[in-house]
Every structure is written in C-alpha cells, then in structure tokens.
Design a protein around this motif. Sequence first.
Motif, PDB file in Angstrom:
ATOM      1  N   GLU A 174       0.835  -1.202   0.000  1.00 47.96           N
ATOM      2  CA  GLU A 174       0.000   0.000   0.000  1.00 47.96           C
ATOM      3  C   GLU A 174       0.874   1.258   0.000  1.00 47.96           C
ATOM      4  OE1 GLU A 174      -3.300   2.010   2.897  1.00 47.96           O
ATOM      5  OE2 GLU A 174      -3.377  -0.162   2.619  1.00 47.96           O
ATOM      6  N   HIS A 175       1.935   1.228   0.758  1.00 47.77           N
ATOM      7  CA  HIS A 175       2.862   2.367   0.794  1.00 47.77           C
ATOM      8  C   HIS A 175       3.500   2.589  -0.578  1.00 47.77           C
ATOM      9  CE1 HIS A 175       5.685   5.258   2.386  1.00 47.77           C
ATOM     10  NE2 HIS A 175       6.695   4.556   1.908  1.00 47.77           N
ATOM     11  N   LEU A 176       3.935   1.522  -1.226  1.00 46.59           N
ATOM     12  CA  LEU A 176       4.526   1.646  -2.562  1.00 46.59           C
ATOM     13  C   LEU A 176       3.501   2.144  -3.577  1.00 46.59           C
ATOM     14  CD1 LEU A 176       6.735  -1.573  -2.706  1.00 46.59           C
ATOM     15  CD2 LEU A 176       7.504   0.797  -2.553  1.00 46.59           C
ATOM     16  N   PHE A 177       2.271   1.693  -3.459  1.00 46.35           N
ATOM     17  CA  PHE A 177       1.204   2.134  -4.354  1.00 46.35           C
ATOM     18  C   PHE A 177       0.979   3.638  -4.203  1.00 46.35           C
ATOM     19  CE2 PHE A 177      -3.355   2.816  -5.241  1.00 46.35           C
ATOM     20  CZ  PHE A 177      -3.386   2.397  -6.555  1.00 46.35           C
ATOM     21  N   THR A 178       0.972   4.119  -2.965  1.00 48.28           N
ATOM     22  CA  THR A 178       0.792   5.548  -2.707  1.00 48.28           C
ATOM     23  C   THR A 178       1.948   6.350  -3.289  1.00 48.28           C
ATOM     24  OG1 THR A 178      -0.404   5.044  -0.675  1.00 48.28           O
ATOM     25  CG2 THR A 178       0.475   7.270  -0.878  1.00 48.28           C
ATOM     26  N   GLN A 179       3.160   5.857  -3.101  1.00 51.11           N
ATOM     27  CA  GLN A 179       4.325   6.553  -3.657  1.00 51.11           C
ATOM     28  C   GLN A 179       4.270   6.598  -5.178  1.00 51.11           C
ATOM     29  OE1 GLN A 179       7.646   4.427  -1.918  1.00 51.11           O
ATOM     30  NE2 GLN A 179       8.042   6.160  -0.551  1.00 51.11           N
ATOM     31  N   MET A 180       3.851   5.514  -5.807  1.00 51.63           N
ATOM     32  CA  MET A 180       3.770   5.482  -7.257  1.00 51.63           C
ATOM     33  C   MET A 180       2.731   6.475  -7.755  1.00 51.63           C
ATOM     34  SD  MET A 180       5.013   4.289  -9.954  1.00 51.63           S
ATOM     35  CE  MET A 180       4.669   4.007 -11.658  1.00 51.63           C
ATOM     36  N   ASN A 181       1.602   6.555  -7.071  1.00 54.17           N
ATOM     37  CA  ASN A 181       0.580   7.518  -7.465  1.00 54.17           C
ATOM     38  C   ASN A 181       1.081   8.951  -7.330  1.00 54.17           C
ATOM     39  OD1 ASN A 181      -1.408   5.817  -8.344  1.00 54.17           O
ATOM     40  ND2 ASN A 181      -2.418   5.696  -6.351  1.00 54.17           N
ATOM     41  N   GLN A 182       1.800   9.251  -6.261  1.00 58.84           N
ATOM     42  CA  GLN A 182       2.360  10.586  -6.095  1.00 58.84           C
ATOM     43  C   GLN A 182       3.367  10.891  -7.199  1.00 58.84           C
ATOM     44  OE1 GLN A 182       3.926  10.519  -2.122  1.00 58.84           O
ATOM     45  NE2 GLN A 182       1.945  10.962  -1.181  1.00 58.84           N
ATOM     46  N   PHE A 183       4.158   9.905  -7.554  1.00 60.32           N
ATOM     47  CA  PHE A 183       5.135  10.075  -8.627  1.00 60.32           C
ATOM     48  C   PHE A 183       4.419  10.365  -9.950  1.00 60.32           C
ATOM     49  CE2 PHE A 183       7.599   8.112 -12.098  1.00 60.32           C
ATOM     50  CZ  PHE A 183       8.752   8.880 -12.020  1.00 60.32           C
ATOM     51  N   ILE A 218       1.456  11.671 -10.420  1.00 60.98           N
ATOM     52  CA  ILE A 218       0.815  12.983 -10.390  1.00 60.98           C
ATOM     53  C   ILE A 218       1.810  14.086 -10.752  1.00 60.98           C
ATOM     54  CG2 ILE A 218      -0.208  14.699  -8.827  1.00 60.98           C
ATOM     55  CD1 ILE A 218      -1.590  12.314  -7.423  1.00 60.98           C
ATOM     56  N   ASN A 219       3.060  13.903 -10.364  1.00 58.30           N
ATOM     57  CA  ASN A 219       4.082  14.918 -10.611  1.00 58.30           C
ATOM     58  C   ASN A 219       4.657  14.872 -12.027  1.00 58.30           C
ATOM     59  OD1 ASN A 219       3.886  15.946  -8.006  1.00 58.30           O
ATOM     60  ND2 ASN A 219       5.367  14.490  -7.209  1.00 58.30           N
ATOM     61  N   GLN A 220       4.152  13.992 -12.877  1.00 60.24           N
ATOM     62  CA  GLN A 220       4.658  13.860 -14.244  1.00 60.24           C
ATOM     63  C   GLN A 220       3.733  14.588 -15.215  1.00 60.24           C
ATOM     64  OE1 GLN A 220       7.669  12.300 -14.728  1.00 60.24           O
ATOM     65  NE2 GLN A 220       7.605  12.231 -12.499  1.00 60.24           N
ATOM     66  N   ASN A 221       4.260  14.881 -16.401  1.00 55.21           N
ATOM     67  CA  ASN A 221       3.404  15.489 -17.427  1.00 55.21           C
ATOM     68  C   ASN A 221       2.459  14.425 -17.993  1.00 55.21           C
ATOM     69  OD1 ASN A 221       4.701  14.044 -19.517  1.00 55.21           O
ATOM     70  ND2 ASN A 221       6.267  15.608 -19.711  1.00 55.21           N
ATOM     71  N   GLU A 222       1.525  14.843 -18.817  1.00 48.18           N
ATOM     72  CA  GLU A 222       0.478  13.932 -19.310  1.00 48.18           C
ATOM     73  C   GLU A 222       1.043  12.771 -20.124  1.00 48.18           C
ATOM     74  OE1 GLU A 222      -2.920  15.668 -21.194  1.00 48.18           O
ATOM     75  OE2 GLU A 222      -2.928  17.361 -19.802  1.00 48.18           O
ATOM     76  N   ASP A 223       2.053  13.021 -20.947  1.00 51.24           N
ATOM     77  CA  ASP A 223       2.634  11.939 -21.747  1.00 51.24           C
ATOM     78  C   ASP A 223       3.265  10.874 -20.852  1.00 51.24           C
ATOM     79  OD1 ASP A 223       1.862  13.069 -24.152  1.00 51.24           O
ATOM     80  OD2 ASP A 223       3.759  14.145 -24.418  1.00 51.24           O
ATOM     81  N   ASN A 224       4.009  11.322 -19.857  1.00 51.86           N
ATOM     82  CA  ASN A 224       4.629  10.358 -18.937  1.00 51.86           C
ATOM     83  C   ASN A 224       3.578   9.618 -18.121  1.00 51.86           C
ATOM     84  OD1 ASN A 224       7.187  10.972 -19.802  1.00 51.86           O
ATOM     85  ND2 ASN A 224       7.689  12.290 -18.068  1.00 51.86           N
ATOM     86  N   GLN A 225       2.528  10.320 -17.714  1.00 52.88           N
ATOM     87  CA  GLN A 225       1.444   9.660 -16.976  1.00 52.88           C
ATOM     88  C   GLN A 225       0.798   8.573 -17.829  1.00 52.88           C
ATOM     89  OE1 GLN A 225      -1.354  12.614 -15.654  1.00 52.88           O
ATOM     90  NE2 GLN A 225      -0.056  13.305 -13.974  1.00 52.88           N
TER      91      GLN A 225
END
Length: 77
Positions: free
Chosen positions: A34-43, A45-52
């Motif tokens: 769950e912690h890794l999932f949260t970190q991945m989601n935060q990562f 969110i901080n990316q541009n649309e193409d990277n997302q």
Amino acid sequence: MSSWPDWFQEALRQRFYQLELANEQQASCSSEDEHLFTQMNQFKINQNEDNQRLLSEREEAIGYQLSQDKQSMYIEG
C-alpha cells in the motif's frame, strides 16, 4: 485421551503454526504494498500527461502479464 495419534496431532500443530506465520508475513507485505502504491501515485501525479499515459500503459501491461501467469499456474494446478 485423544483418538488421534501423537504424530498426527504434532503435524497439525506444525501446519497451523506455518499458516499463522504466512498470514502474519502477508499482512506486513500488504502495508508495504500500500505504501509503494501511494508513492507510485504521487510520482505519477508529478509527471506530465505523456509520462502519466506511458506509466499507466506500463502498469496495465504488467497487470495483464501477472494475470496471465496466475491463470497458467491455476490451470497447471
């Protein structure tokens, strides 16, 4: 007095002990996951649309591969 042989009772005790340990280990992995999932989601969110989009496609591909692997293991028994 029990009608089960001593060796069988001991085997049952050992099996329940193994299952209890596996359950505890799985619970600790769940919180880490769950912690890794949260970190991945935060990562993401901080990316541009193409990277997302690329990250989402990659996650989808990995999920599909994992489901195929699990299905194969299930079929093999």
